[in-house]
Design a protein around this motif. Structure first.
Motif, mmCIF file in Angstrom:
data_model
loop_
_atom_site.group_PDB
_atom_site.id
_atom_site.type_symbol
_atom_site.label_atom_id
_atom_site.label_comp_id
_atom_site.label_asym_id
_atom_site.label_seq_id
_atom_site.Cartn_x
_atom_site.Cartn_y
_atom_site.Cartn_z
ATOM 1 N N GLY A 50 -6.418 3.727 3.596
ATOM 2 C CA GLY A 50 -5.161 4.029 3.693
ATOM 3 C C GLY A 50 -4.588 5.533 3.479
ATOM 4 O O GLY A 50 -3.334 5.910 3.613
ATOM 5 N N LEU A 51 -5.523 6.258 3.224
ATOM 6 C CA LEU A 51 -5.323 7.710 3.006
ATOM 7 C C LEU A 51 -4.946 8.192 4.392
ATOM 8 O O LEU A 51 -5.326 7.951 5.262
ATOM 9 N N ALA A 52 -3.960 9.076 4.235
ATOM 10 C CA ALA A 52 -3.279 9.792 5.255
ATOM 11 C C ALA A 52 -4.372 10.876 5.984
ATOM 12 O O ALA A 52 -3.964 11.163 7.141
ATOM 13 N N LEU A 53 -5.256 11.151 5.219
ATOM 14 C CA LEU A 53 -6.334 12.105 5.843
ATOM 15 C C LEU A 53 -7.617 11.329 5.704
ATOM 16 O O LEU A 53 -7.810 10.707 4.575
ATOM 17 N N MET A 70 0.853 -1.208 -0.016
ATOM 18 C CA MET A 70 -0.138 -0.231 0.056
ATOM 19 C C MET A 70 0.906 1.299 0.064
ATOM 20 O O MET A 70 1.973 1.211 0.908
ATOM 21 N N LYS A 71 0.588 2.170 -0.886
ATOM 22 C CA LYS A 71 1.232 3.371 -1.061
ATOM 23 C C LYS A 71 0.521 4.668 -0.738
ATOM 24 O O LYS A 71 -0.767 4.694 -1.251
ATOM 25 N N GLN A 72 1.050 5.772 -0.216
ATOM 26 C CA GLN A 72 0.279 6.822 0.292
ATOM 27 C C GLN A 72 1.084 8.007 0.071
ATOM 28 O O GLN A 72 2.169 7.926 0.282
ATOM 29 N N ARG A 73 0.289 9.353 -0.149
ATOM 30 C CA ARG A 73 1.036 10.543 0.047
ATOM 31 C C ARG A 73 0.296 11.558 0.765
ATOM 32 O O ARG A 73 -0.883 11.463 0.513
ATOM 33 N N ARG A 74 0.657 12.284 1.362
ATOM 34 C CA ARG A 74 0.047 13.470 2.132
ATOM 35 C C ARG A 74 0.880 14.789 2.101
ATOM 36 O O ARG A 74 1.902 14.721 2.303
ATOM 37 N N HIS A 75 -0.197 15.793 1.826
ATOM 38 C CA HIS A 75 0.529 17.190 1.738
ATOM 39 C C HIS A 75 0.188 17.807 3.140
ATOM 40 O O HIS A 75 -0.868 17.686 3.764
ATOM 41 N N ALA A 76 0.982 18.544 3.936
ATOM 42 C CA ALA A 76 0.863 19.038 5.181
ATOM 43 C C ALA A 76 -0.273 20.054 5.051
ATOM 44 O O ALA A 76 -0.757 20.098 6.220
ATOM 45 N N LYS A 77 -0.373 21.016 4.159
ATOM 46 C CA LYS A 77 -1.034 22.220 4.295
ATOM 47 C C LYS A 77 -2.509 21.932 3.291
ATOM 48 O O LYS A 77 -2.407 21.411 2.241
ATOM 49 N N PHE A 78 -3.569 22.064 3.671
ATOM 50 C CA PHE A 78 -4.694 22.088 2.730
ATOM 51 C C PHE A 78 -6.168 22.996 3.453
ATOM 52 O O PHE A 78 -5.959 23.377 4.460
ATOM 53 N N ALA A 79 -6.774 23.523 2.211
ATOM 54 C CA ALA A 79 -7.756 24.233 2.748
ATOM 55 C C ALA A 79 -9.116 23.974 1.776
ATOM 56 O O ALA A 79 -9.306 25.110 0.915
ATOM 57 N N CYS A 80 -9.616 23.017 1.628
ATOM 58 C CA CYS A 80 -10.540 22.381 0.629
ATOM 59 C C CYS A 80 -11.362 21.435 1.335
ATOM 60 O O CYS A 80 -10.960 20.621 2.238
ATOM 61 N N PRO A 81 -12.568 20.972 0.845
ATOM 62 C CA PRO A 81 -13.382 19.821 1.239
ATOM 63 C C PRO A 81 -12.477 18.358 0.803
ATOM 64 O O PRO A 81 -11.868 18.546 -0.272
ATOM 65 N N LEU A 82 -12.239 17.777 1.702
ATOM 66 C CA LEU A 82 -11.666 16.413 1.526
ATOM 67 C C LEU A 82 -12.615 15.245 0.663
ATOM 68 O O LEU A 82 -13.086 14.312 1.489
#
Length: 206
Positions: A99-102, A1-13
């Protein structure tokens, strides 16, 4: 399983989810979940099947770099043969979302089948060509699976896996009859079962 997350966000997930690999005779079924930032969207997003390999590869890099979060997951050949391809597909989708980081606020899935995810869910027929997040999931799932099949081709030569990605082309079916199934072939699929049965009869006749 592979995943990626950006540290900053400001939108509906909102997570888009799609799968690739339901039809092949060999290899896993792979799903992806992607949460995109509202802008800038990667240019050229659409159903992965409508893109060239070069365009998919280029988009794959952009999606993984720009997405707020993404995850690629799969269900194995053993799981496909145990619980059937539909249930294995839904399992791979659930794994991708889990598996999503958020945690997404909603999940939009390509097709008309719910994978059984808790929370707001929308099934979108043709979503891989209409909804950017689903298109993105379609692209990274296909790129991941295609690369995996190319690697498996080196392990199991003679079947042409790198070319047809496990689908039941005439070349693949002929190779199955000639060489017999490998551990990555789906024995619950009729052409593979027939090839396995033919090999067993040949062995019994000695």
């Amino acid at each position: 399983m592979k995943q990626r997350r950006h540290a900053k966000f400001a939108c509906p997930l909102v997570a888009g989810v799609d799968e690739v690999g339901r039809g092949p005779l060999a290899g896993p079924v792979v799903a992806a979940a992607v949460i995109l930032a509202p802008r800038p969207l990667p240019r050229g997003l659409t159903d992965s099947k409508a893109l060239s390999e070069a365009d998919r590869d280029a988009l794959d890099i952009k999606i993984r770099d720009r997405a707020i979060a993404w995850c690629v997951a799969e269900a194995s050949v053993a799981e496909i043969d145990s619980i059937n391809i539909l249930q294995a597909t839904l399992l791979a989708m659930r794994r991708a979302v889990a598996g999503l980081a958020l945690r997404p606020t909603a999940v939009w899935v390509d097709g008309n089948r719910s994978p059984g995810i808790t929370g707001p869910l929308r099934c979108v027929v043709g979503g891989d060509g209409q909804v950017p997040a689903i298109s993105a999931a379609s692209v990274i799932a296909k790129v991941a699976r295609d690369r995996q099949m190319a690697d498996l081709d080196a392990q199991f030569p003679g079947y042409g896996l790198a070319a047809h990605k496990g689908y039941g082309t005439p070349f693949h079916r002929e190779a199955l009859q000639r060489l017999g199934p490998t551990p990555i072939h789906r024995t619950s699929f009729a052409p593979v079962a027939r090839a396995a049965g033919a090999g067993q009869r040949t062995l019994d006749l000695g």
